[in-house]
Design a protein around this motif. Structure first.
Motif, PDB file in Angstrom:
ATOM      1  N   PRO A  87       0.852  -1.191   0.000  1.00  0.00           N
ATOM      2  CA  PRO A  87       0.000   0.000   0.000  1.00  0.00           C
ATOM      3  C   PRO A  87       0.888   1.241   0.000  1.00  0.00           C
ATOM      4  N   THR A  88       0.641   2.114  -0.957  1.00  0.00           N
ATOM      5  CA  THR A  88       1.438   3.345  -1.065  1.00  0.00           C
ATOM      6  C   THR A  88       0.622   4.394  -1.807  1.00  0.00           C
ATOM      7  N   ILE A 170      -0.436  -0.352  -4.464  1.00  0.00           N
ATOM      8  CA  ILE A 170      -1.844   0.024  -4.445  1.00  0.00           C
ATOM      9  C   ILE A 170      -2.061   1.258  -3.585  1.00  0.00           C
ATOM     10  N   SER A 171      -2.768   2.227  -4.165  1.00  0.00           N
ATOM     11  CA  SER A 171      -3.141   3.443  -3.438  1.00  0.00           C
ATOM     12  C   SER A 171      -4.616   3.382  -3.082  1.00  0.00           C
ATOM     13  N   LEU A 172      -4.915   3.832  -1.886  1.00  0.00           N
ATOM     14  CA  LEU A 172      -6.316   3.900  -1.474  1.00  0.00           C
ATOM     15  C   LEU A 172      -6.922   5.259  -1.774  1.00  0.00           C
ATOM     16  N   TYR A 175      -4.552  10.852  -0.756  1.00  0.00           N
ATOM     17  CA  TYR A 175      -4.299  11.423   0.566  1.00  0.00           C
ATOM     18  C   TYR A 175      -3.228  10.545   1.201  1.00  0.00           C
ATOM     19  N   VAL A 176      -2.620  11.052   2.253  1.00  0.00           N
ATOM     20  CA  VAL A 176      -1.530  10.285   2.861  1.00  0.00           C
ATOM     21  C   VAL A 176      -1.936   9.815   4.250  1.00  0.00           C
ATOM     22  N   LEU A 177      -1.816   8.527   4.465  1.00  0.00           N
ATOM     23  CA  LEU A 177      -2.108   7.923   5.765  1.00  0.00           C
ATOM     24  C   LEU A 177      -0.795   7.688   6.513  1.00  0.00           C
ATOM     25  N   PRO A 183      -4.956   0.795   4.865  1.00  0.00           N
ATOM     26  CA  PRO A 183      -5.085   0.291   3.499  1.00  0.00           C
ATOM     27  C   PRO A 183      -5.141  -1.240   3.443  1.00  0.00           C
TER      28      PRO A 183
HETATM   29  N1  ADE Z   1       0.010   4.804   2.747  1.00  0.00           N
HETATM   30  C1  ADE Z   1      -0.100   6.088   3.082  1.00  0.00           C
HETATM   31  N2  ADE Z   1      -1.063   6.690   2.391  1.00  0.00           N
HETATM   32  C2  ADE Z   1      -1.609   5.737   1.573  1.00  0.00           C
HETATM   33  C3  ADE Z   1      -2.653   5.735   0.615  1.00  0.00           C
HETATM   34  N3  ADE Z   1      -3.352   6.830   0.322  1.00  0.00           N
HETATM   35  N4  ADE Z   1      -2.922   4.597  -0.011  1.00  0.00           N
HETATM   36  C4  ADE Z   1      -2.204   3.474   0.247  1.00  0.00           C
HETATM   37  N5  ADE Z   1      -1.214   3.425   1.128  1.00  0.00           N
HETATM   38  C5  ADE Z   1      -0.904   4.549   1.801  1.00  0.00           C
END
Ligand code: ADE
Length: 257
Positions: A87-88, A170-172, A175-177, A183
């Protein structure tokens, strides 16, 4: 059976959800299995360190390659076919269509393993503006697995060389978590609930929002008929199934996810 091995420093943030409701039911029915690997177990030195400062300067700490590779390789030693999900925020944006492809891929592989005969993979779906990008869809169809390793990064990021051991970024969303734990749960939940037998009625996943790519579910009501002056649309009490279906179609929201 689909299996997820989650590599994380924060198992306690993930596990309670997987022991609740549908995810727990999937486990109990033998349709899904969840396993954890503590990244700290592969940390370096007396402090079991998993991160370090970035070359070239900058704030924060990055996940180091050595613990991540060692953790993933320890899982792959038992199952070389397991695929790695990272997840990124810079990955492909996760959608219902991609979740379905992961769910179907695991089903197809399970069916193939159980039967020497070729197994139909289900009907082709009509194209939709919400379908996964071609590149990712190709990856998914050719590298389909029934065991996924989800690497949950934390801290400010990860060493870029970690990507060499990753199959799916994979991005959710844009935005940044704080880390990969949320995710990971979203990815798992959205796949597992599509596996036949997990939801109560086999139709549930088909009817509901996004199953046709971009249809949001129609408004639904239950008792009482009149709640504080807000009444259920009379058409839903008419017993006329054709008109009800038409009303639902007209009132389905549209989205592109
Ligand atoms: N890690 C930090 N932000 C993320 C996002 N938006 N989607 C997936 N992984 C993440």
């Amino acid at each position: 059976m689909i299996k997820f091995t989650i590599i994380t420093l924060f198992r306690e943030a993930i596990e309670p959800y997987l022991k609740t409701s549908m995810m727990w039911k999937a486990t109990e029915k033998g349709l899904a299995e969840f396993d954890f690997v503590n990244l700290r177990d592969f940390g370096l030195g007396p402090h079991k360190s998993v991160d370090d400062t970035p070359y070239g300067g900058g704030d924060g700490m990055l996940l180091r390659c050595e613990p991540v590779f060692a953790a993933i390789e320890s899982v792959k030693a038992h199952d070389p076919d397991a695929k790695v999900i990272l997840p990124t925020p810079v990955g492909e944006v996760w959608t219902q269509n991609i979740a379905r492809q992961f769910a179907e891929a695991s089903e197809t592989i399970s069916a193939r393993a159980a039967s020497p005969r070729p197994v139909a993979t289900g009907e082709a779906r009509s194209p939709s503006p919400c379908q996964a990008p071609e590149a990712l869809r190709e990856d998914i169809s050719d590298a389909s697995a029934k065991h996924y390793i989800i690497l949950c990064p934390h801290y400010e990021g990860y060493d870029e060389r970690i990507l060499s051991i990753v199959d799916y970024k994979i991005s959710l969303g844009k935005y940044v978590l704080t880390g990969g734990e949320l995710p990971a749960l979203i990815i798992i939940d959205s796949i597992v609930r599509l596996i036949p037998g997990v939801l109560g009625g086999e139709q549930s996943a088909e009817i509901e929002s996004f199953s046709n790519g971009d249809n949001l579910e129609y408004p639904q009501y239950t008792k009482p008929y009149d709640f504080r002056g807000m009444k259920v649309p009379d058409i839903l009490l008419s017993g006329n199934h054709g008109e009800i279906a038409k009303w639902r179609e007209e009132h389905s929201g549209k989205a592109c996810i």
